[in-house]
Design a protein around this motif. Sequence first.
Motif, mmCIF file in Angstrom:
data_model
loop_
_atom_site.group_PDB
_atom_site.id
_atom_site.type_symbol
_atom_site.label_atom_id
_atom_site.label_comp_id
_atom_site.label_asym_id
_atom_site.label_seq_id
_atom_site.Cartn_x
_atom_site.Cartn_y
_atom_site.Cartn_z
ATOM 1 N N ASP A 13 111.511 66.007 36.862
ATOM 2 C CA ASP A 13 110.916 64.739 37.281
ATOM 3 C C ASP A 13 111.751 64.070 38.366
ATOM 4 N N ASN A 17 110.304 63.745 42.308
ATOM 5 C CA ASN A 17 109.778 62.412 42.639
ATOM 6 C C ASN A 17 110.667 61.587 43.563
ATOM 7 N N ARG A 65 102.870 62.829 46.045
ATOM 8 C CA ARG A 65 102.766 61.379 45.936
ATOM 9 C C ARG A 65 102.255 60.801 47.258
#
Length: 253
Positions: A13, A17, A65
């Motif tokens: 993660d 990210n 994203r």
Amino acid sequence: GTVVVCTNEGNADLSANVPPLHIVSMGIEKLIPRLSDLGVFVRMLSRSALGSPITQYTSHFRAPRPGAEMHFVLVDNGRSERLAMPEFWYSLKCIRCGACMNTCPVYRRSGGLSYGSTYAGPIGAIINPTFDLKRFSALPFASTLNGSCTNVCPVKINIHEQIYQWRQVIAAQHEVPFVKQEVLKMAGRLLGSPTLYRGTVKSLEGALRRLPNFMLYNPLNIWGKQRDLPHVPHTTFHAWYRKNRKGGGDGGS
């Protein structure tokens, strides 16, 4: 599609990210047909690696994203060639759980760095030679062929059988050093004769308590600095059995 990464500390993660660019690098054998198949693999992976029903973090990445980029790199690197090998293609089923390493007596005592590659342990002994046979020709011989790795493999890879088959390939392609060839010939004659073997063990009983230590624990051998050999048994099983088989009681039970 979806990229799934299993970790126990959330590293996936964080790395996926925080940076503006997410690069997914994966072997072509890691593709599965349907999302519904994922649950089988996740449970099998975690159970075989940790003994737990599921990993701490199972991260799904389906798209970048907003404002970021996501790129996929599918790696072959000899996998297609291995798929064409009738004896060795089954190693492509590996899910990298590490169960074979946990049970391997050689890996547990030598560690991963001794294999000289990212792929260590019994699975590394059958995968690495497909990449570079000359460089990794010694790995298939670093095994007792006890079969424990095959027994614990969740995807039923016949690891110890492939290790033995690699030995045959290496010998046929003359990748076995001359000294090792002669040593193996001597070991074959010794182990092939019970009388010769037992006589040798009996005659070397005292030397066995000193010679290995002298060879391992010297300034030229870094491997022996932080490792201890097990104590030599006071008697062999064959000698113990001959002594106790007629007596009954505890010794003959």
